[in-house]
Design an enzyme around this catalytic site. Structure first.
Site, PDB file in Angstrom:
ATOM      1  N   TYR A  71     -17.228  29.384 -26.421  1.00  0.00           N
ATOM      2  CA  TYR A  71     -18.494  30.036 -26.105  1.00  0.00           C
ATOM      3  C   TYR A  71     -19.377  30.179 -27.339  1.00  0.00           C
ATOM      4  O   TYR A  71     -18.907  30.474 -28.428  1.00  0.00           O
ATOM      5  CB  TYR A  71     -18.214  31.420 -25.517  1.00  0.00           C
ATOM      6  CG  TYR A  71     -19.457  32.200 -25.237  1.00  0.00           C
ATOM      7  CD1 TYR A  71     -20.150  32.019 -24.043  1.00  0.00           C
ATOM      8  CD2 TYR A  71     -19.962  33.090 -26.174  1.00  0.00           C
ATOM      9  CE1 TYR A  71     -21.305  32.725 -23.785  1.00  0.00           C
ATOM     10  CE2 TYR A  71     -21.117  33.801 -25.927  1.00  0.00           C
ATOM     11  CZ  TYR A  71     -21.798  33.619 -24.737  1.00  0.00           C
ATOM     12  OH  TYR A  71     -22.943  34.317 -24.495  1.00  0.00           O
ATOM     13  N   TRP A  90     -23.915  29.795 -28.780  1.00  0.00           N
ATOM     14  CA  TRP A  90     -25.224  29.174 -28.641  1.00  0.00           C
ATOM     15  C   TRP A  90     -25.280  27.773 -29.253  1.00  0.00           C
ATOM     16  O   TRP A  90     -26.144  26.987 -28.896  1.00  0.00           O
ATOM     17  CB  TRP A  90     -26.271  30.044 -29.326  1.00  0.00           C
ATOM     18  CG  TRP A  90     -26.805  31.137 -28.466  1.00  0.00           C
ATOM     19  CD1 TRP A  90     -26.110  32.176 -27.927  1.00  0.00           C
ATOM     20  CD2 TRP A  90     -28.157  31.309 -28.049  1.00  0.00           C
ATOM     21  NE1 TRP A  90     -26.943  32.992 -27.209  1.00  0.00           N
ATOM     22  CE2 TRP A  90     -28.214  32.488 -27.263  1.00  0.00           C
ATOM     23  CE3 TRP A  90     -29.333  30.597 -28.259  1.00  0.00           C
ATOM     24  CZ2 TRP A  90     -29.397  32.963 -26.697  1.00  0.00           C
ATOM     25  CZ3 TRP A  90     -30.511  31.075 -27.705  1.00  0.00           C
ATOM     26  CH2 TRP A  90     -30.539  32.236 -26.927  1.00  0.00           C
TER      27      TRP A  90
END
Length: 770
Positions: free
Chosen positions: A112, A114
């Site tokens: 996980y 950005w």
């Protein structure tokens, strides 16, 4: 000096990189950006700083073959630099071993985070494609940002978890038609610096100004005054953290008993209001949720709550709720209750009014309802059905085989033997970092792609150096942003860094599926292919230039989406029979039969006030009397570019700043600029004190994202030198429904730090052997 000027696209905007003889000189804002982020220029100092990972490195204990069960040195060990050929052999051999001995589900590829902007070089997209082609992997579901929202809203208003973005009013509509905005959790402009995937120009600030100039009034219901921009002139109602649901219930009760609620909309367009109303007036539990009840819980006065109820129902109004309020114990409830409150006001489904979530959380929210689809690297179906809720990674590592609830299902947590992480930083996102560090010792192997020696790299076994977004060719397409932005390589990769794609292509070659992974295209051929595929799919109406012209001009504009948008509240108000919502009833589910059938004691069939485990009325507040707000930083995106110039300049004596109300500081002998110890039973960290009455008494604000810097990485509870709030937050799910994180349910105390200050080593590489 001959300078070249090249486009740079990031999550925090588009910039111009100035390059001389291959050296990055500076990064400048684009001239057409009305509110450029200061994060961009700060990228220069991090491009080739001493924290860069220059060569593949393997943790010494892992390389020496210590028995995994006795090896607890992740995070504290030295590393041995190896050749790329040796690194690829080690990773490919370990993938084969784990799959053959433990099955494909033993490989975790949730990874996980950005990552960085760019359609082709999306780190998770590359990783998931590689792992799926290799046999499959255990994935993660939902996000740390909005897990509770993502699970509850499909039950309440239907549709995809993110479909609300196209169904709520845009800023220009608010300016034209709305009179009153009530923002639970505020509207912090610092968050609107960003847009996942990339951003051409920042528009939120100007759009908010237009609303204020049009006469829209704002109310900020938040523990933090500065959660709205000063130019909005917002009325501030300081609220005790984690009590937004109680405040909304008090407002709703006032509407109901005075007959101010929109009976027609509730009857035609909603289901279950009668059952909820019984709870509201106390028929179910003997406790009326009136304004006096809400005032005792929230700290907002009874008169202010009653007045807000009157104003919401007599003016064209909009209920906004920010993501922060759902990252808490029972975080589903304020999201659900905010929809119910909007339905009661009489403004739901009217132009520019009603309900919306996440305004100013990223620049796209409230700016545009979406953009046409842009081609990405083709996804490969994952043969492994197993997944975990994203915030349950420590539970999974510590308790394989444990069964948990999730949105009406029973999940068995798999046994993970190999963790493969790239494009993210779990030692930033996750709560209770000491617990995560203990859990992180359990898998056989941790492989990480990283550009810098941050905490995740230091806690890995094999670290593969990756090129940054400045060191590769790509193009950006941000969420709902109507632009494509070219991203030509600005500089050569530092050291022996490679792109994620190059690394996975080399691994795929060793494992026998290189052609399937690369499709025989080079990286620039992939970038060209994805752009031209987008151009072809949009057709002549889009009038996109060909790839070469786009690459020269740097920006192309996508056609606007015109709708109709599914699940419209305006259409629902007009005719709920013709335009039903994608819910079981076709209407807004104030009472959800489906959720009620799950039988969860911590999430009932309608919005409910549940007392948080940790809040300022809890017994533990006697020992830890301050509520910690660990919100998003203004100086970086999450932990990205904490080593960048803008973030470094925000530090106080090298530590993350913590904001304290002057009354709380005075009682502790704390003054501006002093180094303090923020602590509770889970951990402690050092931070630099900033005194401000922008935070209400009883609250401290310590932003997330400072790279974790434990004094003794192997010692649970050890002091963090740098100011990471997640040594203090609880690794506890919101509820059995979403299993989301509850980071904003944490109590702490703050004390002056009188001992000799330890050096900050967050940006110092581990000991490296050659």
């Amino acid at each position: 000096m001959v300078e070249r000027r090249m486009t740079v696209a990031t999550h925090w905007g588009s910039f111009v990189a100035v390059v001389d003889s291959g050296r990055l000189v500076r990064i400048e804002p684009r001239g057409d950006d009305p509110a450029p982020s200061p994060i961009g220029p700060g990228m220069v100092t991090a491009a080739d700083d001493s924290a860069r990972v220059l060569r593949p490195a393997v943790r010494k204990g892992w390389l020496n073959g210590l028995p995994r069960v006795h090896d607890t040195a992740r995070g504290a060990d030295a590393f041995v630099e190896v050749s790329w050929d040796d690194a690829i052999t080690l990773v490919s051999d370990e993938l084969r071993r784990v799959r053959s001995q433990h099955g494909d589900s033993a490989v975790f590829g949730g990874s996980y985070g950005w990552a960085s902007a760019g359609g082709f070089h999306n780190a998770q997209g590359q990783l998931h494609r590689f792992l799926a082609l290799g046999g499959g992997y255990t994935d993660s579901r939902n996000t740390y940002s909005t897990a509770a929202l993502e699970v509850i809203l499909p039950h309440v208003i239907g549709g995809h978890p993110w479909s609300y973005q196209s169904r709520m009013p845009m800023w220009d509509e608010i300016a034209e038609s709305c009179e009153l905005v009530v923002a639970f959790g505020g509207l912090a402009l610092k968050n609107s610096q960003i847009n996942p995937g990339g951003l051409a120009r920042h528009q939120t600030q100007n759009l908010q100004r237009q609303c204020r100039e049009a006469g829209v009034r704002f109310v900020n219901v938040s523990p933090i005054r500065s959660d709205t921009a000063g130019f909005l002139g917002a009325e501030w109602l300081p609220v005790i953290p984690n009590t937004d649901t109680a405040a909304m219930l008090g407002i709703a009760h006032t509407m109901l008993v005075n007959g101010w609620h929109d009976e027609d909309f509730l009857r035609r367009c909603c289901v279950g209001f009668d059952r909820f109303a019984s709870y509201l007036v106390g028929e179910l539990d003997g406790v009326p949720k009136d304004a006096a009840w809400a005032a005792r819980i929230t700290g907002i006065s009874r008169d202010a709550i009653s007045d807000l109820a009157r104003r919401l129902t007599t003016q064209r109004s909009l209920i906004m709720v920010n993501y922060a309020v759902q990252r808490a114990d029972h975080g589903e409830q304020p999201m659900w209750m905010s929809v119910v409150l909007a339905a009661m006001t009489g403004s739901m489904g009217r132009p520019g009014c009603g309900w919306g979530a996440g305004y100013a959380t990223m620049d796209a929210t409230g700016v545009a309802r979406g953009r046409p689809s842009v081609a990405t690297v083709p996804k490969v179906s994952n043969p492994v059905p197993d997944f975990i809720p994203v915030a349950r990674i420590a539970d999974t590592l510590l308790h394989p085989g444990k069964t948990i609830d999730y949105d009406g299902r029973r999940l068995t947590l798999p046994e993970l033997r190999l963790v493969y992480w790239c494009g993210g930083n779990p030692f930033h996102h996750h709560q209770d970092l000491h617990r995560l560090a203990r859990a992180w010792q359990t898998p056989d192997t941790v492989v990480v792609h990283e550009a810098w020696w941050n905490t995740t790299a230091k806690f890995a076994d094999i670290v593969l150096p990756v090129a940054t977004s400045l060191e590769r060719d790509d193009f950006a397409a941000g969420f709902a942003d109507p632009h494509l932005v070219a991203m030509p390589k600005v500089r050569e990769p530092e050291g022996d860094s490679r792109t994620d794609h190059q690394i996975f292509a080399a691994l795929a070659s060793r494992l026998g599926f290189e052609q399937e992974f690369t499709e025989s295209r080079s990286e620039i051929e992939w970038v060209r292919h994805l752009y031209e595929q987008t151009r072809a799919e949009l057709g002549d109406d889009a009038a996109l230039p060909d790839f070469d012209d786009f690459w020269r001009s740097s920006t192309a504009e996508l056609p606007a989406l015109t709708g109709p948008f599914p699940g419209s509240f305006e259409a629902l108000r007009e005719d709920p029979q013709r335009f039903p919502l994608p819910t079981p009833s076709g209407r807004i589910e104030i009472f959800s039969e489906e959720i009620d059938s799950f039988g969860y004691a911590d999430c009932a069939g309608h919005p409910t006030w549940f007392e948080p485990v940790e809040w300022l009325r809890a017994d533990v507040s006697d020992r830890f009397p301050l509520h910690l707000i660990s919100n998003q930083p203004a100086s970086r995106l999450h932990s990205q570019y904490d080593n960048g110039g803008h973030s470094l300049n925000s530090k106080i004596r090298g530590r993350e700043p913590v904001t304290i109300n002057p009354l709380d500081a005075a009682s502790r002998g704390i003054e501006n600029g002093m180094i303090v110890r923020v602590h509770n039973d889970r951990g402690s960290c050092l931070a630099g004190a900033v005194l401000s009455d922008d935070v209400m008494p009883g609250v401290v604000q310590l932003p997330t994202g400072a790279w974790w810097d434990p004094v003794q990485p192997g010692l649970s509870g050890t002091l963090d030198r740098h100011g990471n709030p997640n040594v203090l937050t609880a690794d506890r799910p919101c509820s059995r429904l979403s299993q989301g994180p509850s980071a904003l349910s944490a109590l702490v105390d703050v004390a002056l730090y009188d001992d000799p200050l330890p050096d900050v080593l967050a940006f110092t590489p581990p000991h490296l052997e050659h």
